[in-house]
Design a protein around this motif. Sequence first.
Motif, PDB file in Angstrom:
ATOM      1  N   LEU A   1       0.678  -1.259  -0.077  1.00  9.18           N
ATOM      2  CA  LEU A   1      -0.121   0.099   0.174  1.00  9.18           C
ATOM      3  C   LEU A   1       0.891   1.235   0.094  1.00  9.18           C
ATOM      4  CD1 LEU A   1      -2.664   1.216  -0.033  1.00  9.18           C
ATOM      5  CD2 LEU A   1      -2.908   0.936   2.380  1.00  9.18           C
ATOM      6  N   PHE A   2       1.792   1.313   0.941  1.00  8.82           N
ATOM      7  CA  PHE A   2       2.963   2.412   0.950  1.00  8.82           C
ATOM      8  C   PHE A   2       3.416   2.933  -0.556  1.00  8.82           C
ATOM      9  CE2 PHE A   2       7.165   3.899   1.733  1.00  8.82           C
ATOM     10  CZ  PHE A   2       6.874   5.351   2.242  1.00  8.82           C
ATOM     11  N   TRP A   3       4.134   1.528  -1.055  1.00 15.88           N
ATOM     12  CA  TRP A   3       4.608   1.944  -2.204  1.00 15.88           C
ATOM     13  C   TRP A   3       3.802   2.131  -3.419  1.00 15.88           C
ATOM     14  CZ3 TRP A   3       9.297   2.206  -4.254  1.00 15.88           C
ATOM     15  CH2 TRP A   3       9.621   1.806  -5.721  1.00 15.88           C
ATOM     16  N   MET A   4       2.615   1.381  -3.639  1.00 10.81           N
ATOM     17  CA  MET A   4       1.602   2.157  -4.470  1.00 10.81           C
ATOM     18  C   MET A   4       1.290   3.655  -4.388  1.00 10.81           C
ATOM     19  SD  MET A   4      -1.520  -0.732  -5.364  1.00 10.81           S
ATOM     20  CE  MET A   4      -2.215  -0.243  -3.978  1.00 10.81           C
ATOM     21  N   THR A   5       1.142   4.072  -3.095  1.00 12.94           N
ATOM     22  CA  THR A   5       0.655   5.425  -2.869  1.00 12.94           C
ATOM     23  C   THR A   5       1.833   6.083  -3.102  1.00 12.94           C
ATOM     24  OG1 THR A   5      -0.772   4.394  -1.188  1.00 12.94           O
ATOM     25  CG2 THR A   5      -0.125   6.938  -1.063  1.00 12.94           C
ATOM     26  N   LEU A   6       2.975   5.862  -3.343  1.00 12.29           N
ATOM     27  CA  LEU A   6       3.957   6.843  -3.538  1.00 12.29           C
ATOM     28  C   LEU A   6       3.981   6.993  -5.092  1.00 12.29           C
ATOM     29  CD1 LEU A   6       7.223   5.572  -1.694  1.00 12.29           C
ATOM     30  CD2 LEU A   6       5.754   7.472  -1.266  1.00 12.29           C
ATOM     31  N   HIS A   7       3.325   6.228  -5.805  1.00 10.58           N
ATOM     32  CA  HIS A   7       3.277   6.378  -7.171  1.00 10.58           C
ATOM     33  C   HIS A   7       1.809   7.096  -7.491  1.00 10.58           C
ATOM     34  CE1 HIS A   7       6.336   3.514  -7.031  1.00 10.58           C
ATOM     35  NE2 HIS A   7       6.670   3.997  -8.140  1.00 10.58           N
ATOM     36  N   THR A   8       1.154   7.882  -6.636  1.00 11.17           N
ATOM     37  CA  THR A   8      -0.166   8.594  -6.880  1.00 11.17           C
ATOM     38  C   THR A   8      -0.032  10.074  -6.266  1.00 11.17           C
ATOM     39  OG1 THR A   8      -1.190   8.132  -4.750  1.00 11.17           O
ATOM     40  CG2 THR A   8      -1.313   6.625  -6.565  1.00 11.17           C
ATOM     41  N   PRO A   9      -0.767  10.771  -6.469  1.00  8.97           N
ATOM     42  CA  PRO A   9      -0.993  12.163  -5.899  1.00  8.97           C
ATOM     43  C   PRO A   9      -1.259  12.378  -4.300  1.00  8.97           C
ATOM     44  CG  PRO A   9      -2.210  12.121  -7.807  1.00  8.97           C
ATOM     45  CD  PRO A   9      -1.977  10.678  -7.366  1.00  8.97           C
ATOM     46  N   LEU A  10      -1.664  11.046  -3.939  1.00 10.95           N
ATOM     47  CA  LEU A  10      -2.274  10.912  -2.479  1.00 10.95           C
ATOM     48  C   LEU A  10      -0.806  11.259  -1.496  1.00 10.95           C
ATOM     49  CD1 LEU A  10      -4.395   7.732  -2.922  1.00 10.95           C
ATOM     50  CD2 LEU A  10      -4.904  10.221  -2.684  1.00 10.95           C
ATOM     51  N   THR A  11      -1.195  11.558  -0.299  1.00  4.92           N
ATOM     52  CA  THR A  11      -0.008  11.941   0.727  1.00  4.92           C
ATOM     53  C   THR A  11      -0.069  10.901   1.860  1.00  4.92           C
ATOM     54  OG1 THR A  11      -0.381  14.247   0.284  1.00  4.92           O
ATOM     55  CG2 THR A  11       0.752  13.832   2.271  1.00  4.92           C
ATOM     56  N   VAL A  12       1.096  10.348   1.968  1.00  4.16           N
ATOM     57  CA  VAL A  12       1.324   9.709   3.119  1.00  4.16           C
ATOM     58  C   VAL A  12       1.414  10.653   4.538  1.00  4.16           C
ATOM     59  CG1 VAL A  12       2.714   7.867   4.302  1.00  4.16           C
ATOM     60  CG2 VAL A  12       2.198   7.539   1.782  1.00  4.16           C
ATOM     61  N   VAL A  13       0.760  10.593   5.461  1.00  5.58           N
ATOM     62  CA  VAL A  13       0.714  11.196   6.416  1.00  5.58           C
ATOM     63  C   VAL A  13       1.304  10.495   7.695  1.00  5.58           C
ATOM     64  CG1 VAL A  13      -0.869  12.937   5.936  1.00  5.58           C
ATOM     65  CG2 VAL A  13      -1.660  10.941   7.351  1.00  5.58           C
ATOM     66  N   GLU A  14       1.307   9.189   7.660  1.00  4.19           N
ATOM     67  CA  GLU A  14       1.750   8.322   9.003  1.00  4.19           C
ATOM     68  C   GLU A  14       2.405   7.151   8.330  1.00  4.19           C
ATOM     69  OE1 GLU A  14      -0.542   7.762  12.559  1.00  4.19           O
ATOM     70  OE2 GLU A  14       0.957   5.799  13.103  1.00  4.19           O
ATOM     71  N   ARG A  15       3.712   7.017   8.469  1.00  2.00           N
ATOM     72  CA  ARG A  15       4.375   5.777   8.225  1.00  2.00           C
ATOM     73  C   ARG A  15       5.483   5.405   8.991  1.00  2.00           C
ATOM     74  NH1 ARG A  15      10.210   5.182   5.613  1.00  2.00           N
ATOM     75  NH2 ARG A  15      10.162   3.250   4.945  1.00  2.00           N
ATOM     76  N   TRP A  16       5.724   4.143   9.483  1.00  2.00           N
ATOM     77  CA  TRP A  16       6.901   3.782  10.319  1.00  2.00           C
ATOM     78  C   TRP A  16       7.728   2.874   9.307  1.00  2.00           C
ATOM     79  CZ3 TRP A  16       6.863   5.524  15.306  1.00  2.00           C
ATOM     80  CH2 TRP A  16       5.604   6.199  15.721  1.00  2.00           C
ATOM     81  N   ARG A  17       8.900   3.124   9.669  1.00  2.00           N
ATOM     82  CA  ARG A  17       9.806   2.278   8.665  1.00  2.00           C
ATOM     83  C   ARG A  17      10.561   1.205   9.477  1.00  2.00           C
ATOM     84  NH1 ARG A  17      13.461   6.790  10.496  1.00  2.00           N
ATOM     85  NH2 ARG A  17      14.964   6.299  12.120  1.00  2.00           N
ATOM     86  N   HIS A  18      10.864   0.300   8.703  1.00  2.00           N
ATOM     87  CA  HIS A  18      11.455  -1.203   9.430  1.00  2.00           C
ATOM     88  C   HIS A  18      12.830  -0.660  10.099  1.00  2.00           C
ATOM     89  CE1 HIS A  18       8.516  -3.674   7.498  1.00  2.00           C
ATOM     90  NE2 HIS A  18       8.343  -2.818   6.777  1.00  2.00           N
ATOM     91  N   SER A  19      12.753  -1.111  11.392  1.00  2.00           N
ATOM     92  CA  SER A  19      14.336  -0.806  12.130  1.00  2.00           C
ATOM     93  C   SER A  19      15.393  -1.633  11.745  1.00  2.00           C
ATOM     94  CB  SER A  19      13.579  -0.529  13.480  1.00  2.00           C
ATOM     95  OG  SER A  19      12.764   0.340  13.953  1.00  2.00           O
ATOM     96  N   TYR A  20      15.000  -2.701  11.356  1.00  6.77           N
ATOM     97  CA  TYR A  20      15.987  -3.822  10.874  1.00  6.77           C
ATOM     98  C   TYR A  20      15.972  -4.107   9.513  1.00  6.77           C
ATOM     99  CZ  TYR A  20      16.460  -4.191  16.006  1.00  6.77           C
ATOM    100  OH  TYR A  20      16.556  -3.915  17.167  1.00  6.77           O
ATOM    101  N   ASP A  21      17.039  -4.323   8.805  1.00  4.98           N
ATOM    102  CA  ASP A  21      17.200  -4.957   7.400  1.00  4.98           C
ATOM    103  C   ASP A  21      17.339  -6.402   7.568  1.00  4.98           C
ATOM    104  OD1 ASP A  21      17.302  -5.057   4.819  1.00  4.98           O
ATOM    105  OD2 ASP A  21      19.102  -4.098   4.473  1.00  4.98           O
ATOM    106  N   VAL A  22      16.467  -7.199   7.377  1.00  8.72           N
ATOM    107  CA  VAL A  22      16.694  -8.534   7.636  1.00  8.72           C
ATOM    108  C   VAL A  22      17.085  -9.316   6.567  1.00  8.72           C
ATOM    109  CG1 VAL A  22      15.437 -10.640   8.369  1.00  8.72           C
ATOM    110  CG2 VAL A  22      14.769  -8.393   9.305  1.00  8.72           C
ATOM    111  N   PHE A  23      16.909  -9.161   5.194  1.00  5.83           N
ATOM    112  CA  PHE A  23      16.973  -9.821   4.153  1.00  5.83           C
ATOM    113  C   PHE A  23      18.038  -9.090   3.298  1.00  5.83           C
ATOM    114  CE2 PHE A  23      12.590 -10.995   5.365  1.00  5.83           C
ATOM    115  CZ  PHE A  23      12.967 -12.348   5.892  1.00  5.83           C
ATOM    116  N   PRO A  24      19.107  -9.650   2.631  1.00  3.04           N
ATOM    117  CA  PRO A  24      20.010  -9.166   1.594  1.00  3.04           C
ATOM    118  C   PRO A  24      19.355  -8.748   0.203  1.00  3.04           C
ATOM    119  CG  PRO A  24      20.769 -11.143   2.531  1.00  3.04           C
ATOM    120  CD  PRO A  24      19.407 -11.255   3.034  1.00  3.04           C
TER     121      PRO A  24
END
Length: 283
Positions: free
Chosen positions: A142-165
């Motif tokens: 949902l976040f990735w799709m929304t970045l490709h629209t004029p819609l605005t993400v007003v709350e998003r939490w990033r992943h604190s860990y990078d688990v997979f190469p």
Amino acid sequence: MPSDRFAGGSGLSGAVRKVASTTVGAAVRRLRRELQWRDRRVDFEVVHGAAPFEHVVAEHATPLMRRLAGVDERLQRNKAVNLRIAAACLDGVVLQPGQRLSFWREVGKPTARRGFLEGLVLRQGRLGTGVGGGLCQMSNLLFWMTLHTPLTVVERWRHSYDVFPDAARTQPFGSGATVAWPMLDLQIENRTSVPYQLSLTVTDTHLVGAWTAPEPACARYRIEERNHRITHEGPGVYVRHNELWREAVCPDGRTEIELVAVNDARMMYAPFLPEAAQSSPVA
């Protein structure tokens, strides 16, 4: 030395106090979120439409099953069940101008009583299990799709860990959004003059989503990764950083660029990348 009774004020053991504190903390977080959803200054009252609008503005699909060493395949099958329940709550949502979509307000608490199953969850960089596990795949999409629209993400939490190469990565690092009931939410606001409808489907093999509108998109969008680097923060501790910028190309050829995400995540695998050596302050 003071006893536990005087130090803690209740005579409870440390373990009991920890459980009590966790319970109270969860209740407070739930109350804060409930108060936000009831705030009359923000319109969360989205409705479901009968059919998607004519024009597809953004669409994306991600596979349900991934090869994960040492992970019970049953948990991934359970994830598909969880995604279907959540998709039924979100599919068809129409976001009118001025309205805001809250992932958790629409999906609700993932409980066994509602049919959610045990799936994979990420806690402090480690894979574990929990009821409703796997829903981050939907918030990521949902976040990735929304970045490709004029819609605005007003709350998003990033992943604190990078688990997979990066071996099978098809999107830039940090292009997802984590969710955890009810505090870590994903919220999207429609600051345009036209409505948008969300479509979500879980097939036998993929989670499929789309944003549609009654008129064509006002621009073409592209996400660019910038300032990617890996820093050595201590013995065995590497942190990955980057920025995601959105480029919007308008019909008249004008280009608008904006920063949409800043990511910092501790790497949970050996960073055999040139950036690791170049950025490391330790020889």
